[in-house]
Design a protein around this motif. Structure first.
Motif, PDB file in Angstrom:
ATOM      1  N   GLY A   1       0.790  -1.223   0.000  1.00  8.70           N
ATOM      2  CA  GLY A   1       0.000   0.000   0.000  1.00  8.70           C
ATOM      3  C   GLY A   1       0.825   1.277   0.000  1.00  8.70           C
ATOM      4  N   LEU A   2       2.144   1.146   0.158  1.00  8.70           N
ATOM      5  CA  LEU A   2       3.009   2.330   0.171  1.00  8.70           C
ATOM      6  C   LEU A   2       3.591   2.576  -1.219  1.00  8.70           C
ATOM      7  N   LYS A   3       3.708   3.842  -1.570  1.00  7.48           N
ATOM      8  CA  LYS A   3       4.411   4.182  -2.799  1.00  7.48           C
ATOM      9  C   LYS A   3       5.887   3.862  -2.603  1.00  7.48           C
ATOM     10  N   GLN A   4       6.547   3.561  -3.684  1.00  3.02           N
ATOM     11  CA  GLN A   4       7.930   3.098  -3.623  1.00  3.02           C
ATOM     12  C   GLN A   4       8.837   4.069  -2.859  1.00  3.02           C
ATOM     13  N   LYS A   5       8.633   5.362  -3.023  1.00  7.16           N
ATOM     14  CA  LYS A   5       9.519   6.341  -2.382  1.00  7.16           C
ATOM     15  C   LYS A   5       9.372   6.359  -0.872  1.00  7.16           C
ATOM     16  N   TYR A   6       8.274   5.778  -0.344  1.00 10.20           N
ATOM     17  CA  TYR A   6       8.054   5.780   1.105  1.00 10.20           C
ATOM     18  C   TYR A   6       8.449   4.465   1.773  1.00 10.20           C
ATOM     19  N   ILE A   7       8.901   3.495   0.997  1.00 15.61           N
ATOM     20  CA  ILE A   7       9.246   2.185   1.565  1.00 15.61           C
ATOM     21  C   ILE A   7      10.565   2.265   2.328  1.00 15.61           C
ATOM     22  N   ASP A   8      10.572   1.709   3.525  1.00 19.82           N
ATOM     23  CA  ASP A   8      11.790   1.583   4.323  1.00 19.82           C
ATOM     24  C   ASP A   8      12.401   0.220   3.990  1.00 19.82           C
ATOM     25  N   TYR A   9      13.387   0.211   3.098  1.00 23.27           N
ATOM     26  CA  TYR A   9      13.908  -1.046   2.568  1.00 23.27           C
ATOM     27  C   TYR A   9      14.622  -1.878   3.643  1.00 23.27           C
ATOM     28  N   LYS A  10      15.296  -1.216   4.555  1.00 14.16           N
ATOM     29  CA  LYS A  10      15.967  -1.952   5.639  1.00 14.16           C
ATOM     30  C   LYS A  10      14.938  -2.640   6.537  1.00 14.16           C
ATOM     31  N   LYS A  11      13.838  -1.959   6.746  1.00 18.94           N
ATOM     32  CA  LYS A  11      12.777  -2.524   7.588  1.00 18.94           C
ATOM     33  C   LYS A  11      12.135  -3.728   6.907  1.00 18.94           C
ATOM     34  N   VAL A  12      11.971  -3.665   5.589  1.00 19.92           N
ATOM     35  CA  VAL A  12      11.421  -4.795   4.832  1.00 19.92           C
ATOM     36  C   VAL A  12      12.293  -6.029   5.036  1.00 19.92           C
ATOM     37  N   VAL A  13      13.594  -5.860   4.927  1.00 23.16           N
ATOM     38  CA  VAL A  13      14.526  -6.974   5.122  1.00 23.16           C
ATOM     39  C   VAL A  13      14.434  -7.495   6.556  1.00 23.16           C
ATOM     40  N   LYS A  14      14.332  -6.583   7.516  1.00 23.99           N
ATOM     41  CA  LYS A  14      14.262  -6.964   8.924  1.00 23.99           C
ATOM     42  C   LYS A  14      13.043  -7.847   9.201  1.00 23.99           C
ATOM     43  N   VAL A  15      11.866  -7.423   8.725  1.00 23.79           N
ATOM     44  CA  VAL A  15      10.656  -8.202   9.014  1.00 23.79           C
ATOM     45  C   VAL A  15      10.641  -9.501   8.211  1.00 23.79           C
ATOM     46  N   ALA A  16      11.268  -9.506   7.020  1.00 17.52           N
ATOM     47  CA  ALA A  16      11.371 -10.742   6.243  1.00 17.52           C
ATOM     48  C   ALA A  16      12.199 -11.777   7.007  1.00 17.52           C
ATOM     49  N   LYS A  17      13.253 -11.331   7.668  1.00 19.09           N
ATOM     50  CA  LYS A  17      14.062 -12.245   8.490  1.00 19.09           C
ATOM     51  C   LYS A  17      13.248 -12.772   9.661  1.00 19.09           C
ATOM     52  N   GLN A  18      12.460 -11.891  10.284  1.00 15.49           N
ATOM     53  CA  GLN A  18      11.634 -12.311  11.412  1.00 15.49           C
ATOM     54  C   GLN A  18      10.577 -13.334  10.988  1.00 15.49           C
ATOM     55  N   ALA A  19      10.099 -13.196   9.750  1.00 14.77           N
ATOM     56  CA  ALA A  19       9.087 -14.123   9.235  1.00 14.77           C
ATOM     57  C   ALA A  19       9.720 -15.350   8.565  1.00 14.77           C
ATOM     58  N   ASN A  20      11.051 -15.450   8.633  1.00 12.86           N
ATOM     59  CA  ASN A  20      11.784 -16.607   8.109  1.00 12.86           C
ATOM     60  C   ASN A  20      11.582 -16.804   6.602  1.00 12.86           C
ATOM     61  N   ILE A  21      11.575 -15.679   5.869  1.00 11.38           N
ATOM     62  CA  ILE A  21      11.399 -15.737   4.415  1.00 11.38           C
ATOM     63  C   ILE A  21      12.568 -15.078   3.675  1.00 11.38           C
ATOM     64  N   HIS A  22      13.485 -14.458   4.424  1.00 12.25           N
ATOM     65  CA  HIS A  22      14.598 -13.706   3.833  1.00 12.25           C
ATOM     66  C   HIS A  22      15.473 -14.577   2.929  1.00 12.25           C
ATOM     67  N   ASP A  23      15.839 -15.780   3.405  1.00 19.25           N
ATOM     68  CA  ASP A  23      16.740 -16.640   2.630  1.00 19.25           C
ATOM     69  C   ASP A  23      16.128 -17.026   1.289  1.00 19.25           C
ATOM     70  N   LEU A  24      14.834 -17.277   1.282  1.00 15.10           N
ATOM     71  CA  LEU A  24      14.170 -17.608   0.024  1.00 15.10           C
ATOM     72  C   LEU A  24      14.208 -16.418  -0.933  1.00 15.10           C
ATOM     73  N   ILE A  25      13.965 -15.223  -0.404  1.00 12.50           N
ATOM     74  CA  ILE A  25      13.920 -14.017  -1.244  1.00 12.50           C
ATOM     75  C   ILE A  25      15.273 -13.766  -1.902  1.00 12.50           C
ATOM     76  N   ILE A  26      16.342 -13.838  -1.111  1.00 10.45           N
ATOM     77  CA  ILE A  26      17.662 -13.525  -1.673  1.00 10.45           C
ATOM     78  C   ILE A  26      18.180 -14.633  -2.584  1.00 10.45           C
ATOM     79  N   SER A  27      17.524 -15.804  -2.555  1.00 11.79           N
ATOM     80  CA  SER A  27      17.924 -16.880  -3.460  1.00 11.79           C
ATOM     81  C   SER A  27      17.377 -16.655  -4.875  1.00 11.79           C
ATOM     82  N   LYS A  28      16.415 -15.729  -5.003  1.00 14.78           N
ATOM     83  CA  LYS A  28      15.847 -15.416  -6.317  1.00 14.78           C
ATOM     84  C   LYS A  28      16.802 -14.493  -7.078  1.00 14.78           C
ATOM     85  N   PRO A  29      16.843 -14.598  -8.402  1.00  9.97           N
ATOM     86  CA  PRO A  29      17.785 -13.794  -9.197  1.00  9.97           C
ATOM     87  C   PRO A  29      17.710 -12.298  -8.915  1.00  9.97           C
TER      88      PRO A  29
END
Length: 202
Positions: free
Chosen positions: A67-95
């Motif tokens: 729901g956020l426009k790209q310019k308002y996304i906190d990219y570090k926070k996205v990575v942080k919550v992805a790690k908490q949800a145990n999905i980070h490794d899958l994401i970074i395995s994608k090209p």
């Protein structure tokens, strides 16, 4: 199934109005029909992960910071919550990593991966109340415990409300409400749940 678990959650967060009694938040009655400040305040601090999570045909970043426009996304926070949800490794395995396009309704993801993305999306809001409606049902037991352990370490001030069928999912809950035919049948403690699990195993 059909006992009233999701209906109870809808009442608690003011999506439904009770036919009897009142739902209160900070001693104020919720008014879902007309809408009011109390209801808006409750929704502003609540994140809800439903059974069916919508995934848009967009990047991982934009699906987590939904729901956020790209310019308002906190990219570090996205990575942080992805790690908490145990999905980070899958994401970074994608090209394309976090810039990977997920496809319409997450066509390229498994049910468990979609659930973990939904949990990451909910955590991005920094909720004080986090509601998981069968939100880990597609995860294997080990992954589920990793996700739940990570969530439990976030903040002692977060109230976590979970709907689940598996007793193992609820083992760390302070209280468990057993729902049957639209009524609360039992209120169980951690020890009660551990004893039931033990009896199931043996």
């Amino acid at each position: 199934t059909g006992s009233g678990k999701s209906t109870l959650i809808d009442l608690i967060i003011g999506l439904l109005e009770p036919t009897k009694g009142l739902i209160t938040f900070n001693k104020n009655t919720l008014n879902p029909i007309n809408g009011d400040y109390t209801l808006s305040k409750l929704h502003s601090i609540t994140s809800y992960v439903p059974q069916n999570i919508f995934i848009s045909d967009d990047s991982v970043y934009q699906n987590i910071a939904y729901g956020l426009k790209q310019k308002y996304i906190d990219y570090k926070k996205v990575v942080k919550v992805a790690k908490q949800a145990n999905i980070h490794d899958l994401i970074i395995s994608k090209p394309n990593g976090y810039n990977s396009i997920l496809g319409e309704r997450g066509v390229n993801l498994s049910g468990g991966q979609i659930q973990r993305l939904g949990i990451a999306r909910a955590l991005y809001k920094d909720p004080q109340i986090l509601i998981l409606d069968e939100a880990t049902s597609a995860l294997d037991n080990m992954t589920e415990q990793k996700v739940l352990n990570s969530i439990s370490k976030l903040n002692e001030e977060i109230t976590l409300i979970m709907i689940a069928h598996r007793l193992n999912t609820l083992v760390n809950c302070d209280k468990v409400l057993e729902i049957e035919n639209g009524c609360i049948k039992n209120i169980l403690s951690k020890n009660d749940i551990k004893l039931r699990i033990k009896n199931e195993i043996f």
